[in-house]
Each structure stands twice: as structure tokens, then as C-alpha cells.
Design an enzyme around this catalytic site. Structure first.
Site, PDB file in Angstrom:
ATOM      1  N   ASN A 191      13.292   8.613   0.641  1.00  0.00           N
ATOM      2  CA  ASN A 191      12.298   8.422  -0.242  1.00  0.00           C
ATOM      3  C   ASN A 191      11.055   9.739   0.060  1.00  0.00           C
ATOM      4  OD1 ASN A 191       9.358   7.463  -0.469  1.00  0.00           O
ATOM      5  ND2 ASN A 191      10.270   5.333  -0.357  1.00  0.00           N
ATOM      6  N   ASP A 245       7.965   9.734  -1.345  1.00  0.00           N
ATOM      7  CA  ASP A 245       6.464   9.478  -1.793  1.00  0.00           C
ATOM      8  C   ASP A 245       5.401  10.318  -0.834  1.00  0.00           C
ATOM      9  OD1 ASP A 245       7.830   7.276  -3.208  1.00  0.00           O
ATOM     10  OD2 ASP A 245       7.090   5.742  -1.823  1.00  0.00           O
ATOM     11  N   ARG A 248      -5.258  15.955  -2.108  1.00  0.00           N
ATOM     12  CA  ARG A 248      -6.332  17.082  -2.518  1.00  0.00           C
ATOM     13  C   ARG A 248      -6.118  17.190  -4.068  1.00  0.00           C
ATOM     14  NH1 ARG A 248      -7.423  21.286   1.162  1.00  0.00           N
ATOM     15  NH2 ARG A 248      -8.173  20.315   2.914  1.00  0.00           N
ATOM     16  N   HIS A 273       8.542   5.154  -5.023  1.00  0.00           N
ATOM     17  CA  HIS A 273       7.804   4.115  -5.325  1.00  0.00           C
ATOM     18  C   HIS A 273       6.572   4.083  -6.281  1.00  0.00           C
ATOM     19  CE1 HIS A 273       5.693   0.519  -3.252  1.00  0.00           C
ATOM     20  NE2 HIS A 273       5.877   0.189  -4.586  1.00  0.00           N
ATOM     21  N   ARG A 309       3.412   3.080  -7.443  1.00  0.00           N
ATOM     22  CA  ARG A 309       2.520   1.895  -7.194  1.00  0.00           C
ATOM     23  C   ARG A 309       1.821   1.805  -8.243  1.00  0.00           C
ATOM     24  NH1 ARG A 309       2.763   0.969  -1.419  1.00  0.00           N
ATOM     25  NH2 ARG A 309       1.079  -0.787  -1.867  1.00  0.00           N
ATOM     26  N   ARG A 346      -1.183   5.800  -6.104  1.00  0.00           N
ATOM     27  CA  ARG A 346      -1.635   6.636  -5.042  1.00  0.00           C
ATOM     28  C   ARG A 346      -0.800   7.823  -4.491  1.00  0.00           C
ATOM     29  NH1 ARG A 346      -1.025   2.490   0.084  1.00  0.00           N
ATOM     30  NH2 ARG A 346      -1.933   1.053  -1.293  1.00  0.00           N
ATOM     31  N   HIS A 347       0.420   7.655  -4.802  1.00  0.00           N
ATOM     32  CA  HIS A 347       1.215   8.961  -4.584  1.00  0.00           C
ATOM     33  C   HIS A 347       2.127   9.467  -5.772  1.00  0.00           C
ATOM     34  CE1 HIS A 347       3.971   5.755  -3.361  1.00  0.00           C
ATOM     35  NE2 HIS A 347       3.041   5.338  -2.264  1.00  0.00           N
ATOM     36  N   GLU A 372      11.229   2.230  -6.719  1.00  0.00           N
ATOM     37  CA  GLU A 372      10.753   0.860  -6.071  1.00  0.00           C
ATOM     38  C   GLU A 372       9.704   0.724  -6.755  1.00  0.00           C
ATOM     39  OE1 GLU A 372       9.553   1.733  -2.079  1.00  0.00           O
ATOM     40  OE2 GLU A 372      11.504   2.394  -1.463  1.00  0.00           O
ATOM     41  N   THR A 393       1.434   0.855   3.692  1.00  0.00           N
ATOM     42  CA  THR A 393       2.731   0.915   3.042  1.00  0.00           C
ATOM     43  C   THR A 393       3.430  -0.490   3.044  1.00  0.00           C
ATOM     44  OG1 THR A 393       4.931   1.691   3.525  1.00  0.00           O
ATOM     45  CG2 THR A 393       3.743   1.110   5.335  1.00  0.00           C
ATOM     46  N   THR A 394       4.423  -0.382   2.430  1.00  0.00           N
ATOM     47  CA  THR A 394       4.995  -2.012   2.150  1.00  0.00           C
ATOM     48  C   THR A 394       5.009  -2.752   3.433  1.00  0.00           C
ATOM     49  OG1 THR A 394       6.412  -0.857   0.485  1.00  0.00           O
ATOM     50  CG2 THR A 394       6.884  -2.901   0.818  1.00  0.00           C
ATOM     51  N   GLU A 443      17.911  -4.864  -0.287  1.00  0.00           N
ATOM     52  CA  GLU A 443      17.519  -3.879   0.893  1.00  0.00           C
ATOM     53  C   GLU A 443      16.819  -4.562   1.963  1.00  0.00           C
ATOM     54  OE1 GLU A 443      15.704  -0.226  -0.263  1.00  0.00           O
ATOM     55  OE2 GLU A 443      14.732  -0.026   1.470  1.00  0.00           O
ATOM     56  N   HIS A 477      12.806   1.131   5.924  1.00  0.00           N
ATOM     57  CA  HIS A 477      11.594   1.200   6.451  1.00  0.00           C
ATOM     58  C   HIS A 477      11.455   1.278   7.955  1.00  0.00           C
ATOM     59  CE1 HIS A 477       7.623   0.327   6.345  1.00  0.00           C
ATOM     60  NE2 HIS A 477       7.491   0.221   5.064  1.00  0.00           N
ATOM     61  N   GLY A 478      10.684   2.285   8.205  1.00  0.00           N
ATOM     62  CA  GLY A 478      10.336   2.604   9.536  1.00  0.00           C
ATOM     63  C   GLY A 478      11.613   3.326  10.338  1.00  0.00           C
ATOM     64  N   GLY A 508      12.102   7.591   4.555  1.00  0.00           N
ATOM     65  CA  GLY A 508      11.230   8.561   3.955  1.00  0.00           C
ATOM     66  C   GLY A 508      10.436   9.088   5.057  1.00  0.00           C
ATOM     67  N   HIS A 509       9.461   8.509   5.653  1.00  0.00           N
ATOM     68  CA  HIS A 509       8.441   9.146   6.249  1.00  0.00           C
ATOM     69  C   HIS A 509       9.058  10.044   7.581  1.00  0.00           C
ATOM     70  CE1 HIS A 509       5.173   8.982   9.516  1.00  0.00           C
ATOM     71  NE2 HIS A 509       4.453   9.351   8.474  1.00  0.00           N
TER      72      HIS A 509
HETATM   73  N1  PXP Z   1      12.386   1.022   1.468  1.00  0.00           N
HETATM   74  C1  PXP Z   1      11.293   0.436   0.958  1.00  0.00           C
HETATM   75  C2  PXP Z   1      11.708  -0.636   0.340  1.00  0.00           C
HETATM   76  C3  PXP Z   1       9.925   0.981   1.311  1.00  0.00           C
HETATM   77  O1  PXP Z   1       9.014   0.351   0.539  1.00  0.00           O
HETATM   78  C4  PXP Z   1       9.969   2.281   1.814  1.00  0.00           C
HETATM   79  C5  PXP Z   1       8.663   2.730   2.214  1.00  0.00           C
HETATM   80  O2  PXP Z   1       8.026   3.318   0.942  1.00  0.00           O
HETATM   81  C6  PXP Z   1      11.088   2.743   2.533  1.00  0.00           C
HETATM   82  C7  PXP Z   1      12.327   2.300   2.365  1.00  0.00           C
HETATM   83  C8  PXP Z   1      10.885   3.796   3.282  1.00  0.00           C
HETATM   84  O3  PXP Z   1      10.293   3.622   4.621  1.00  0.00           O
HETATM   85  P1  PXP Z   1       9.933   4.930   5.599  1.00  0.00           P
HETATM   86  O4  PXP Z   1       8.891   5.767   4.864  1.00  0.00           O
HETATM   87  O5  PXP Z   1       9.297   4.142   6.646  1.00  0.00           O
HETATM   88  O6  PXP Z   1      11.270   5.481   6.056  1.00  0.00           O
END
Ligand code: PXP
Length: 244
Positions: free
Chosen positions: A8, A10, A19, A44, A46, A50-51, A71, A101-102, A152, A192-193, A214-215
Site C-alpha cells: 500500500n 498511500d 507540501r 486507497h 479517498r 488526502r493522499h 481501496e 486511517t481506516t 480482507e 492493517h497494522g 503499507g505504513h
Molecule cells: N488494508 C486496508 C483495507 C487498509 O485500509 C489499509 C490502510 O490503508 C491497509 C490494508 C494497510 O494498512 P497499514 O498501512 O497499516 O499497513
């Protein structure tokens, strides 16, 4: 089954948008992710932009050598964009403007009529549809009844569990949910996470085919570069499945 990684990107776009610059470009980042072994790219789009921007999704559709997973919220504007751009897959997510975030999975039971219609429109166009949900068997059954191809599983609660007792409990929910979804014939994804420390036990769940992360990857890329950060996560996924 070989676990697949969707990266991901984003947060690359977030860095650009803070910026209002033209860099870093998520399109460049996507190429590096592919070179690092990613099986797909997730963005994603949105409603508040925002991104990720519309332009990013359009160019990614043209240049990716792997898969594009979009997404999006289950709303008319996004369905029209998806039908125009034709990503390989769409993941329907809940969206609140004030969230960082979601925050949770989509409540498919509550919005089944809307979701059924959105799934039908997207699948008729040949787009694979996944629904981002909490690891809850009733939600999974409803996703199946809405004719989704995949779910998911939201791993957020597992990842933020304050101690072992809670994380063991959340892991068992993920294991049960993955088994149930797989049995119903759904493709099972998770995300996620997830990071370089907490990935092992989730990646070991054999029914999960794809991880969207992603993060943690973008954060690690600050130190080691994006291609290497992706490669390290690919290796951890394979290691967790006993493939290395
Ligand atoms: N899956 C979904 C559906 C999400 O909304 C996100 C966050 O945008 C991710 C995965 C990835 O999450 P993370 O950035 O915490 O890895």
C-alpha cells in the site's frame, strides 16, 4: 500456497501532499516495490483525496507490471471511477472523513443492499471484489451472500493488542475467520497494522493468500530504501510459511 504481498503506497502520496509537491511520486514508488518483489500495488482513493490522487490511479493502471488493487468506499463516485479505470481488484472499505486511517471493517450486515449492488456492478466489469471486514463469521457470511470474491480480514486489533493475552485472543479470531472464509470459497486476504515484528503468526495462517501492508514498509524505506524494505517483507512472509 505462496503468500502474496500487496504494498500500500498511500503514505508516499501523503508525504507529497503535506507540501503539495510533485514528489515523492507514488508512481515511482510502485516501480521500486515491484522491483523489490511485490505481487501488487494497493492504493486507497479517498473521497477527500488526502493522499492518492485520481492521476496516480490512472498512471498506475497503465504502468504496473503486477496487479492494481483499489481501496475505495462503496459510493457512486468511486464505483464510476473504478469502472473507468478498471483495476484488477477493488477492496471496499468504510470511510470516515475525520479518521487518521481506516478504523474498522465494513459492516456488511448493516449495508448489505448497497454493497450487493456495488459488488454486482464491479464484478460485471470483470473486477475482483474484496470486502474489508473484521474477523467475524457473520460478517464473512454476509460478504459471501453479497457475492464478493474475497474478504480482507482486518488485522488492526491483533496488531494493537496491549498484551499477549489479547493478542492470542485476536490471533485465534483471525485463524477461525480465515478458515471459515476459505471454507465458504472466498479468497482470504489480510491487512492493517502489520509490520516486521507482528507479521509472523498472521503470515503462518495457511488460508490467507494476500497481505496488504503499507505504513511499516514505507517507514522502513526511510532507512533502507523502498526496494529493500519490500524485499525484506517478502522474505518474512515466505519464512513464516516455511518457504525459506
Ligand atoms: N488494508 C486496508 C483495507 C487498509 O485500509 C489499509 C490502510 O490503508 C491497509 C490494508 C494497510 O494498512 P497499514 O498501512 O497499516 O499497513
Amino acid at each position: 500456497m505462496r503468500p502474496r504481498l500487496g504494498v500500500n503506497i498511500d503514505h508516499i502520496a501523503t508525504l507529497r501532499q503535506v507540501r503539495m509537491e510533485i514528489y515523492p511520486d507514488p508512481v515511482h514508488a510502485a516501480v521500486l516495490c515491484e522491483l523489490g518483489g511485490a505481487d501488487g500495488i494497493t492504493v486507497h482513493l479517498r473521497e477527500d483525496r488526502r493522499h492518492i490522487q485520481d492521476r496516480d490511479v490512472k498512471i498506475l493502471r497503465q504502468i504496473l507490471k503486477t496487479r492494481l488493487n483499489l481501496e475505495m468506499a462503496a459510493v457512486k463516485e468511486m464505483v464510476e471511477i473504478a469502472l473507468d479505470i478498471r483495476p484488477d481488484s477493488v477492496c471496499l472499505v468504510p470511510e470516515k472523513r475525520a479518521e487518521l486511517t481506516t478504523e474498522g471493517g465494513l459492516n456488511v450486515i448493516e449495508s448489505q443492499d448497497i454493497i450487493k449492488n456495488v459488488v454486482r456492478s464491479l464484478r460485471n466489469a470483470g473486477i475482483e471484489v474484496s470486502i474489508f471486514i473484521d474477523p467475524d463469521v457473520d460478517q464473512i457470511s454476509m460478504a459471501k451472500r453479497c457475492d464478493a470474491d474475497a474478504v480482507e480480514l482486518h488485522t488492526g486489533k491483533y496488531c494493537s493488542a496491549p498484551d499477549k493475552k489479547h493478542s492470542d485472543f485476536e490471533l485465534s479470531r483471525l485463524i477461525d475467520a480465515a478458515k471459515a472464509a476459505y471454507k465458504m470459497g472466498l479468497k482470504v486476504n489480510a491487512g492493517h497494522g502489520l509490520n516486521y515484528r507482528n507479521i509472523f503468526d498472521v503470515a503462518a495462517i495457511p488460508e490467507i493468500e494476500e497481505f496488504n501492508i503499507g505504513h511499516s514498509i514505507v517507514a522502513r524505506a526511510v532507512y533502507v530504501g523502498l526496494e529493500k524494505a519490500v524485499r525484506e517483507m517478502v522474505e518474512l512472509l515466505r519464512y513464516s510459511r516455511g518457504k525459506i
